[in-house]
Structures are given as structure tokens and as C-alpha cells.
Motif scaffolding. Structure first.
Motif, PDB file in Angstrom:
ATOM      1  N   MET A 271       0.841  -1.193   0.000  1.00 31.06           N
ATOM      2  CA  MET A 271       0.000   0.000   0.000  1.00 31.06           C
ATOM      3  C   MET A 271       0.880   1.248   0.000  1.00 31.06           C
ATOM      4  N   LEU A 272       0.545   2.194  -0.884  1.00 39.61           N
ATOM      5  CA  LEU A 272       1.253   3.461  -0.997  1.00 39.61           C
ATOM      6  C   LEU A 272       0.244   4.605  -1.005  1.00 39.61           C
ATOM      7  N   THR A 273       0.660   5.769  -0.476  1.00 38.08           N
ATOM      8  CA  THR A 273      -0.098   7.006  -0.602  1.00 38.08           C
ATOM      9  C   THR A 273       0.764   7.981  -1.391  1.00 38.08           C
ATOM     10  N   ILE A 274       0.219   8.520  -2.486  1.00 32.47           N
ATOM     11  CA  ILE A 274       0.985   9.386  -3.383  1.00 32.47           C
ATOM     12  C   ILE A 274       0.233  10.703  -3.540  1.00 32.47           C
ATOM     13  N   MET A 275       0.886  11.799  -3.168  1.00 35.73           N
ATOM     14  CA  MET A 275       0.324  13.132  -3.353  1.00 35.73           C
ATOM     15  C   MET A 275       0.994  13.768  -4.562  1.00 35.73           C
ATOM     16  N   PHE A 276       0.176  14.254  -5.513  1.00 38.95           N
ATOM     17  CA  PHE A 276       0.670  14.869  -6.733  1.00 38.95           C
ATOM     18  C   PHE A 276       0.409  16.373  -6.691  1.00 38.95           C
ATOM     19  N   LYS A 309     -18.555  25.566  -0.333  1.00 40.12           N
ATOM     20  CA  LYS A 309     -18.953  26.836   0.261  1.00 40.12           C
ATOM     21  C   LYS A 309     -20.140  26.670   1.204  1.00 40.12           C
ATOM     22  N   LYS A 310     -21.015  25.687   0.943  1.00 40.77           N
ATOM     23  CA  LYS A 310     -22.148  25.473   1.836  1.00 40.77           C
ATOM     24  C   LYS A 310     -21.686  24.952   3.195  1.00 40.77           C
ATOM     25  N   LYS A 311     -20.741  24.023   3.181  1.00 38.75           N
ATOM     26  CA  LYS A 311     -20.220  23.465   4.430  1.00 38.75           C
ATOM     27  C   LYS A 311     -19.093  24.312   5.019  1.00 38.75           C
ATOM     28  N   ASN A 312     -18.563  25.244   4.200  1.00 36.79           N
ATOM     29  CA  ASN A 312     -17.434  26.067   4.621  1.00 36.79           C
ATOM     30  C   ASN A 312     -16.259  25.192   5.065  1.00 36.79           C
ATOM     31  N   ALA A 313     -15.982  24.200   4.248  1.00 37.97           N
ATOM     32  CA  ALA A 313     -14.897  23.260   4.575  1.00 37.97           C
ATOM     33  C   ALA A 313     -14.434  22.597   3.285  1.00 37.97           C
ATOM     34  N   PHE A 314     -13.209  22.036   3.340  1.00 36.06           N
ATOM     35  CA  PHE A 314     -12.683  21.294   2.206  1.00 36.06           C
ATOM     36  C   PHE A 314     -13.229  19.865   2.243  1.00 36.06           C
ATOM     37  N   VAL A 315     -13.634  19.362   1.092  1.00 36.24           N
ATOM     38  CA  VAL A 315     -14.138  17.996   0.976  1.00 36.24           C
ATOM     39  C   VAL A 315     -13.339  17.288  -0.114  1.00 36.24           C
ATOM     40  N   SER A 316     -13.266  15.962  -0.016  1.00 35.87           N
ATOM     41  CA  SER A 316     -12.522  15.151  -0.975  1.00 35.87           C
ATOM     42  C   SER A 316     -13.491  14.443  -1.916  1.00 35.87           C
ATOM     43  N   ASP A 317     -13.304  14.664  -3.212  1.00 38.50           N
ATOM     44  CA  ASP A 317     -14.126  14.018  -4.233  1.00 38.50           C
ATOM     45  C   ASP A 317     -13.293  12.957  -4.947  1.00 38.50           C
ATOM     46  N   ASP A 324     -10.214  -4.113  -8.511  1.00 39.34           N
ATOM     47  CA  ASP A 324     -10.451  -5.437  -9.088  1.00 39.34           C
ATOM     48  C   ASP A 324     -11.490  -6.195  -8.268  1.00 39.34           C
ATOM     49  N   ASP A 325     -12.273  -7.022  -8.949  1.00 34.59           N
ATOM     50  CA  ASP A 325     -13.260  -7.853  -8.264  1.00 34.59           C
ATOM     51  C   ASP A 325     -12.568  -8.783  -7.275  1.00 34.59           C
ATOM     52  N   GLY A 326     -13.123  -8.855  -6.068  1.00 36.08           N
ATOM     53  CA  GLY A 326     -12.548  -9.728  -5.044  1.00 36.08           C
ATOM     54  C   GLY A 326     -11.533  -9.052  -4.157  1.00 36.08           C
ATOM     55  N   PHE A 327     -11.211  -7.768  -4.419  1.00 42.07           N
ATOM     56  CA  PHE A 327     -10.251  -7.074  -3.565  1.00 42.07           C
ATOM     57  C   PHE A 327     -10.857  -6.883  -2.171  1.00 42.07           C
ATOM     58  N   PRO A 328     -10.143  -7.277  -1.110  1.00 39.15           N
ATOM     59  CA  PRO A 328     -10.701  -7.166   0.247  1.00 39.15           C
ATOM     60  C   PRO A 328     -11.012  -5.720   0.610  1.00 39.15           C
ATOM     61  N   ASP A 329     -12.103  -5.531   1.345  1.00 43.54           N
ATOM     62  CA  ASP A 329     -12.492  -4.199   1.772  1.00 43.54           C
ATOM     63  C   ASP A 329     -11.464  -3.650   2.755  1.00 43.54           C
ATOM     64  N   ASP A 330     -11.051  -2.409   2.546  1.00 41.63           N
ATOM     65  CA  ASP A 330     -10.052  -1.760   3.400  1.00 41.63           C
ATOM     66  C   ASP A 330     -10.516  -0.337   3.675  1.00 41.63           C
ATOM     67  N   LYS A 331     -10.906  -0.062   4.930  1.00 41.88           N
ATOM     68  CA  LYS A 331     -11.420   1.261   5.274  1.00 41.88           C
ATOM     69  C   LYS A 331     -10.369   2.337   5.066  1.00 41.88           C
ATOM     70  N   ASN A 332      -9.084   1.996   5.270  1.00 44.52           N
ATOM     71  CA  ASN A 332      -8.034   2.991   5.147  1.00 44.52           C
ATOM     72  C   ASN A 332      -7.831   3.423   3.697  1.00 44.52           C
ATOM     73  N   ALA A 333      -8.210   2.548   2.740  1.00 36.15           N
ATOM     74  CA  ALA A 333      -8.094   2.911   1.335  1.00 36.15           C
ATOM     75  C   ALA A 333      -9.222   3.827   0.893  1.00 36.15           C
ATOM     76  N   LYS A 334     -10.197   4.086   1.786  1.00 37.98           N
ATOM     77  CA  LYS A 334     -11.306   4.981   1.467  1.00 37.98           C
ATOM     78  C   LYS A 334     -11.066   6.392   1.980  1.00 37.98           C
ATOM     79  N   ASP A 335      -9.933   6.626   2.613  1.00 38.96           N
ATOM     80  CA  ASP A 335      -9.604   7.932   3.185  1.00 38.96           C
ATOM     81  C   ASP A 335      -8.263   8.381   2.624  1.00 38.96           C
ATOM     82  N   PRO A 336      -8.202   9.518   1.930  1.00 40.06           N
ATOM     83  CA  PRO A 336      -6.926   9.946   1.348  1.00 40.06           C
ATOM     84  C   PRO A 336      -5.858  10.271   2.382  1.00 40.06           C
ATOM     85  N   HIS A 337      -6.265  10.543   3.632  1.00 39.75           N
ATOM     86  CA  HIS A 337      -5.297  10.925   4.660  1.00 39.75           C
ATOM     87  C   HIS A 337      -5.008   9.790   5.642  1.00 39.75           C
TER      88      HIS A 337
END
Length: 343
Positions: A271-276, A309-317, A324-337
Motif C-alpha cells: 500500500m502506498l499514498t501518493i500526493m501529486f 462553500k455550503k459546508k465552509n470546509a474542504f471535501v474530498s471528491d 479489481d473484483d474480489g479485492f478485500p475491503d479496506d477502510k483505510n483505502a477509502k480515506d486519502p489521509h
């Protein structure tokens, strides 16, 4: 008058002795440690602006220096808390830098929208002039309309060309992501590749690659040994786990190979996190590999932050996702931080 003065001095001496006894007692250390832990938990829950954690760290260091009778355990707890404050301060600096970049991007977008408004105002003025001219002069109306239409088309082409020029110079809404090709996919070595997405070339692309597996393994080792890490150790693990890369300019839809320290696969997961960062903004990628029943499965998820602007906060889209089909669910892969190993 002498006896009251002596009594007062005696009372002050006793009070000072009792206060010193309380301050040097074990329970005072427990109370101060609890207060420090509560402050640390609050700072973790909402990262403060840069400088706050350093101020708190100075106060705690002063308290620790005054606790001359503190036990070894208490001193270790104070060092652990101070180390955590160092981590919070580094996180606050990185977040402040990111918010500044986002603010600059929003400012550039507002300027571009302002230019579009000016263009629309020019077009409105031209239309008004056309109506006034047609009402005053009936002769030559068709010729005037033809001329005006030509001017409008020319202006529209100019504005469109200007927009194309800006997008071509900055990259428009394009982005890129990195992948690792595992060894059993037909290669003898792991291959790292960056894949641009979008219509326009990306310019001045830079990346910060964080090896989540290395960071998590180090944090687990620190926990097991039962001793707090030092600032030097934290800086050293950052040097090991993180790598800055300059990818330069990337043509659209043209994958390119690039070397990095993290392009290795040991075991059954990665697992890697890459910021561009590029001239058109920034985005974050989570890349993960899992070997399930002898087959490598891949997860690629890319986020881009925007100001709601409605929430007055930064959100991640999520702007790109391939799992791939069958990839195990990983909660940490759902959060960029999120910082998590691939295990």
C-alpha cells in the motif's frame, strides 16, 4: 506585634512546605499527566494552526523540568507526549501549506470566472449597440448584421482560444496516477508507471510517495518496545518512508515509467499514498496490491479536494477509481489521509 508576625511566618512556612510536598508527590504527577494527555487528545481531534503545538510543548517541557522528583515512568510519559506534539506540529504545517495551495487555486479560478464575466459583458454591450443601430438606421441593416455576426464569432473564437491556451498551459482538469505491475504479471521485476488522464498535457508534475507499510511497521515497533520515539527517529523514518519525485511535464494519455524506492513487493500485499502537485492543482492517490488465492488484485483510488462553500470546509471528491473484483475491503483505502499498512 512580634507574636502575630512570628505566627504568620510560621503559617507561611508550613503552607509552603505542604505545597512543595503536594507538587513533588506522585499524585501530582498523575494529575499533571492526565491534564497533558487530555490536551494532547484535544489537539489530535482538531489539528490546530502551526505554532500552537510548539507553545503547548514549551509549557509541558517547563512543567517537566520543575518535576525534579518525577519517576522514570512519568518522565517517559512526558517524552511520549512531547513527541506526539512534534507530530501534531508537523501535521499542522503540512495542512497549512495544503490550504494555502488550495486558496491560491481558488483565487485563480475566481480570476478566470471574472474574465469570463467581462467577456459576457462585452457581448451584451455589442448586442445593445446592434439594437440601437438597427432602430436608427434601417438602410444597410443586413450588412451591419453580417458584420456584427462576424465580430461576435471572432470574439467567441478568441475567448475559446484563450480558454484552450490556459488549459493547455496548466493541464485543465487533468490528473495522473501511479501503478505497480507485480512480478507475476509477466515481468521479472516490479514496474512503476505513471498514467496521465485528460485532454491536455500536465506541466511541472511533482509527487510525494509515502510507503504506508514502512510507516506502520515502524509505529508498531515503537509501540512494542514501550519507549517513545525521538524527533531524530521520526525524521529518519520520514526520510525512509517518503520520497519526493519530480516527474516534469507529462503528455496526455501517454504512460511513462519512472523509478522510485517504493517500487518493491514483498509478501502478499502493498500500500502506498501518493500526493501529486502540478500547475493545475493537486490530488491524492491510494494504491494497493493484494494477492488472493495466488492472483494479484489491484486498487487505485484518486481524490481531489475542493472548497464546499455550503459546508465552509474542504471535501474530498473521488475523481478516479479502479478496484479489481474480489479485492478485500479496506477502510483505510477509502480515506486519502489514512495511514495504514496493506496488511
Amino acid at each position: 506585634m512580634t507574636k502575630p508576625r512570628l505566627a504568620l511566618l510560621h503559617w507561611k512556612s508550613q503552607l509552603r512546605t505542604r505545597l512543595e510536598a503536594v507538587w513533588k508527590s506522585r499524585w501530582a504527577g498523575v494529575a499533571l499527566g492526565s491534564i497533558a494527555a487530555a490536551v494532547l487528545a484535544w489537539l489530535f481531534s482538531r489539528i490546530p494552526p502551526p505554532g500552537i503545538a510548539v507553545t503547548v510543548m514549551g509549557v509541558m517541557a517547563a512543567v517537566m523540568s520543575l518535576r525534579t522528583k518525577a519517576t522514570g515512568t512519568e518522565k517517559a510519559i512526558w517524552m511520549l507526549i512531547i513527541s506526539a506534539l512534534v507530530f501534531i506540529e508537523i501535521t499542522a504545517i503540512n495542512r497549512d501549506r495544503f490550504f494555502n495551495e488550495q486558496s491560491e487555486k481558488i483565487r485563480a479560478e475566481e480570476e478566470r470566472q471574472h474574465f469570463t464575466t467581462i467577456g459576457k459583458g462585452i457581448e451584451t454591450n455589442i448586442e445593445q449597440s446592434q439594437n440601437q443601430f438597427e432602430a436608427t438606421i434601417g438602410v444597410g441593416q443586413k450588412q451591419f448584421n453580417a458584420t456584427l455576426t462576424t465580430e461576435k464569432n471572432t470574439l467567441a473564437r478568441t475567448l475559446k482560444g484563450l480558454k484552450e491556451t490556459v488549459n493547455a498551459a496548466t493541464g485543465g482538469d487533468g490528473f495522473c496516477y501511479a501503478i505497480l505491475v507485480p512480478p507475476d504479471a509477466g515481468n521479472t521485476n516490479v514496474v512503476s508507471t505513471v498514467i496521465p488522464q485528460g485532454k491536455y498535457p500536465l506541466t511541472n508534475v511533482n509527487a510525494l510517495v509515502t510507503d504506508d507499510d514502512v510507516m506502520t511497521q515502524w509505529l508498531n515497533d515503537v509501540t512494542r518496545r514501550g519507549k517513545p520515539y525521538t524527533a531524530e527517529e521520526f525524521a529518519a523514518i520520514n526520510d525512509r518512508a517518503q520520497e519526493w519525485l519530480h516527474l516534469g511535464d507529462l503528455p496526455p494519455q501517454f504512460p511513462e515509467r519512472f523509478p522510485m524506492r517504493a517500487d518493491t513487493v514483498v509478501g502478499d500485499s502493498r500500500m502506498l499514498t501518493i500526493m501529486f502537485w502540478a500547475n493545475n492543482g493537486s490530488w491524492t492517490e491510494k494504491f494497493a496490491l493484494r494477492r488472493v488465492n495466488g492472483k494479484w488484485l489491484r486498487l487505485i483510488r484518486v481524490w481531489k479536494q475542493r472548497l464546499d462553500k455550503k459546508k465552509n470546509a474542504f471535501v474530498s471528491d473521488v475523481i478516479f477509481e479502479r478496484v479489481d473484483d474480489g479485492f478485500p475491503d479496506d477502510k483505510n483505502a477509502k480515506d486519502p489521509h489514512a495511514l495504514s499498512s496493506s496488511h
